[in-house]
Design a protein around this motif. Sequence first.
Motif, PDB file in Angstrom:
ATOM      1  N   ARG A 282      13.928   9.917  -9.454  1.00 21.27           N
ATOM      2  CA  ARG A 282      12.496   9.637  -9.612  1.00 21.27           C
ATOM      3  C   ARG A 282      12.295   8.241 -10.179  1.00 21.27           C
ATOM      4  NH1 ARG A 282      13.394  14.762 -11.032  1.00 21.27           N
ATOM      5  NH2 ARG A 282      13.785  14.298 -13.206  1.00 21.27           N
ATOM      6  N   LEU A 283      11.206   7.624  -9.743  1.00 16.39           N
ATOM      7  CA  LEU A 283      10.820   6.305 -10.245  1.00 16.39           C
ATOM      8  C   LEU A 283       9.331   6.309 -10.565  1.00 16.39           C
ATOM      9  CD1 LEU A 283      12.566   4.108  -7.538  1.00 16.39           C
ATOM     10  CD2 LEU A 283      13.339   4.433  -9.894  1.00 16.39           C
ATOM     11  N   ASN A 284       8.935   5.490 -11.530  1.00 23.41           N
ATOM     12  CA  ASN A 284       7.506   5.292 -11.767  1.00 23.41           C
ATOM     13  C   ASN A 284       7.267   3.855 -12.202  1.00 23.41           C
ATOM     14  OD1 ASN A 284       8.735   6.266 -14.377  1.00 23.41           O
ATOM     15  ND2 ASN A 284       6.734   5.633 -15.105  1.00 23.41           N
ATOM     16  N   ALA A 285       6.086   3.354 -11.834  1.00 25.06           N
ATOM     17  CA  ALA A 285       5.717   1.970 -12.130  1.00 25.06           C
ATOM     18  C   ALA A 285       4.209   1.885 -12.305  1.00 25.06           C
ATOM     19  CB  ALA A 285       6.168   1.053 -10.996  1.00 25.06           C
ATOM     20  N   ASP A 286       3.777   0.804 -12.916  1.00 23.14           N
ATOM     21  CA  ASP A 286       2.344   0.595 -13.142  1.00 23.14           C
ATOM     22  C   ASP A 286       1.599   0.156 -11.896  1.00 23.14           C
ATOM     23  OD1 ASP A 286       2.521   1.292 -15.814  1.00 23.14           O
ATOM     24  OD2 ASP A 286       2.893  -0.776 -16.461  1.00 23.14           O
ATOM     25  N   ASP A 287       2.306  -0.537 -10.980  1.00 27.92           N
ATOM     26  CA  ASP A 287       1.634  -1.042  -9.784  1.00 27.92           C
ATOM     27  C   ASP A 287       2.564  -0.955  -8.581  1.00 27.92           C
ATOM     28  OD1 ASP A 287       3.292  -3.475  -9.757  1.00 27.92           O
ATOM     29  OD2 ASP A 287       2.075  -4.090 -11.480  1.00 27.92           O
ATOM     30  N   ALA A 288       1.992  -1.148  -7.408  1.00 26.33           N
ATOM     31  CA  ALA A 288       2.735  -0.999  -6.156  1.00 26.33           C
ATOM     32  C   ALA A 288       3.877  -2.009  -6.051  1.00 26.33           C
ATOM     33  CB  ALA A 288       1.793  -1.144  -4.971  1.00 26.33           C
ATOM     34  N   GLU A 289       3.652  -3.233  -6.488  1.00 31.69           N
ATOM     35  CA  GLU A 289       4.689  -4.260  -6.389  1.00 31.69           C
ATOM     36  C   GLU A 289       5.888  -3.908  -7.248  1.00 31.69           C
ATOM     37  OE1 GLU A 289       1.411  -4.957  -6.857  1.00 31.69           O
ATOM     38  OE2 GLU A 289       1.016  -5.693  -4.843  1.00 31.69           O
ATOM     39  N   SER A 290       5.640  -3.395  -8.449  1.00 36.81           N
ATOM     40  CA  SER A 290       6.741  -3.001  -9.334  1.00 36.81           C
ATOM     41  C   SER A 290       7.509  -1.823  -8.743  1.00 36.81           C
ATOM     42  CB  SER A 290       6.210  -2.626 -10.720  1.00 36.81           C
ATOM     43  OG  SER A 290       5.612  -3.741 -11.334  1.00 36.81           O
ATOM     44  N   LEU A 291       6.797  -0.868  -8.160  1.00 34.32           N
ATOM     45  CA  LEU A 291       7.475   0.264  -7.531  1.00 34.32           C
ATOM     46  C   LEU A 291       8.298  -0.220  -6.337  1.00 34.32           C
ATOM     47  CD1 LEU A 291       8.030   3.279  -7.544  1.00 34.32           C
ATOM     48  CD2 LEU A 291       6.058   3.564  -6.038  1.00 34.32           C
ATOM     49  N   HIS A 292       7.753  -1.142  -5.570  1.00 33.01           N
ATOM     50  CA  HIS A 292       8.508  -1.717  -4.444  1.00 33.01           C
ATOM     51  C   HIS A 292       9.816  -2.318  -4.939  1.00 33.01           C
ATOM     52  CE1 HIS A 292       9.791  -4.886  -1.687  1.00 33.01           C
ATOM     53  NE2 HIS A 292       9.287  -4.122  -0.730  1.00 33.01           N
ATOM     54  N   ASP A 293       9.767  -3.072  -6.030  1.00 37.73           N
ATOM     55  CA  ASP A 293      10.968  -3.702  -6.565  1.00 37.73           C
ATOM     56  C   ASP A 293      11.990  -2.670  -7.020  1.00 37.73           C
ATOM     57  OD1 ASP A 293       9.768  -6.128  -6.047  1.00 37.73           O
ATOM     58  OD2 ASP A 293       9.228  -6.525  -8.128  1.00 37.73           O
ATOM     59  N   LEU A 294      11.537  -1.604  -7.674  1.00 38.32           N
ATOM     60  CA  LEU A 294      12.448  -0.537  -8.117  1.00 38.32           C
ATOM     61  C   LEU A 294      13.086   0.170  -6.923  1.00 38.32           C
ATOM     62  CD1 LEU A 294      10.311   1.028 -10.998  1.00 38.32           C
ATOM     63  CD2 LEU A 294      12.404  -0.341 -11.248  1.00 38.32           C
ATOM     64  N   LEU A 295      12.292   0.440  -5.903  1.00 39.07           N
ATOM     65  CA  LEU A 295      12.818   1.078  -4.697  1.00 39.07           C
ATOM     66  C   LEU A 295      13.830   0.174  -3.998  1.00 39.07           C
ATOM     67  CD1 LEU A 295       9.475   2.608  -3.441  1.00 39.07           C
ATOM     68  CD2 LEU A 295      11.507   3.919  -4.099  1.00 39.07           C
TER      69      LEU A 295
ATOM     70  N   THR B  69       0.844  -1.184   0.000  1.00 38.02           N
ATOM     71  CA  THR B  69       0.000   0.000   0.000  1.00 38.02           C
ATOM     72  C   THR B  69       0.880   1.234   0.000  1.00 38.02           C
ATOM     73  OG1 THR B  69      -0.033   0.129   2.395  1.00 38.02           O
ATOM     74  CG2 THR B  69      -1.770  -1.197   1.349  1.00 38.02           C
ATOM     75  N   LEU B  70       0.267   2.356  -0.244  1.00 36.22           N
ATOM     76  CA  LEU B  70       0.987   3.616  -0.224  1.00 36.22           C
ATOM     77  C   LEU B  70       1.656   3.828   1.133  1.00 36.22           C
ATOM     78  CD1 LEU B  70       1.563   6.104  -1.953  1.00 36.22           C
ATOM     79  CD2 LEU B  70      -0.512   7.109  -1.054  1.00 36.22           C
ATOM     80  N   ALA B  71       0.910   3.618   2.207  1.00 36.86           N
ATOM     81  CA  ALA B  71       1.462   3.788   3.555  1.00 36.86           C
ATOM     82  C   ALA B  71       2.582   2.781   3.819  1.00 36.86           C
ATOM     83  CB  ALA B  71       0.369   3.650   4.599  1.00 36.86           C
ATOM     84  N   GLY B  72       2.405   1.558   3.350  1.00 39.56           N
ATOM     85  CA  GLY B  72       3.428   0.537   3.539  1.00 39.56           C
ATOM     86  C   GLY B  72       4.717   0.869   2.813  1.00 39.56           C
ATOM     87  N   LEU B  73       4.593   1.340   1.579  1.00 37.45           N
ATOM     88  CA  LEU B  73       5.778   1.726   0.817  1.00 37.45           C
ATOM     89  C   LEU B  73       6.474   2.915   1.475  1.00 37.45           C
ATOM     90  CD1 LEU B  73       4.445   1.388  -2.834  1.00 37.45           C
ATOM     91  CD2 LEU B  73       6.231   0.003  -1.772  1.00 37.45           C
TER      92      LEU B  73
ATOM     93  N   TRP C  94       2.156   4.522 -10.099  1.00 38.46           N
ATOM     94  CA  TRP C  94       2.761   4.721  -8.790  1.00 38.46           C
ATOM     95  C   TRP C  94       4.068   5.458  -9.012  1.00 38.46           C
ATOM     96  CZ3 TRP C  94       1.008   2.703  -3.994  1.00 38.46           C
ATOM     97  CH2 TRP C  94      -0.183   1.982  -4.078  1.00 38.46           C
ATOM     98  N   TYR C  95       4.347   6.466  -8.186  1.00 36.06           N
ATOM     99  CA  TYR C  95       5.507   7.325  -8.386  1.00 36.06           C
ATOM    100  C   TYR C  95       6.271   7.525  -7.084  1.00 36.06           C
ATOM    101  CZ  TYR C  95       3.091   8.297 -12.710  1.00 36.06           C
ATOM    102  OH  TYR C  95       2.468   8.147 -13.916  1.00 36.06           O
TER     103      TYR C  95
END
Length: 84
Positions: A56-69, A10-14, A36-37
């Motif tokens: 900056r990072l961007n992804a289509d979904d929370a899981e992908s953004l988590h992986d990039l982070l 979730t946003l809060a979790g990330l 997700w940004y």
Amino acid sequence: MQTVTPPAATLAGLAATFPGWHIWRGRDGRGAEKGWYATRRQRLTAEELAAGLTARLNADDAESLHDLLAQQQVIEQQTTSGAP
């Protein structure tokens, strides 16, 4: 080593997992959530950028953004430890 992505990121979790980043949901032209940004809270040096860190990072979904982070976190650790 692979990291395990939380099933319901979730946003809060990330935001809690990656406090050095400002994380938000994007919106399309009609106001629907889309993408997700994440933006770093601190500027990067030329050396950090050359090492592969990004502001900056961007992804289509929370899981992908988590992986990039998580990838950025690994690069950051390698950079601060003096690893090549």
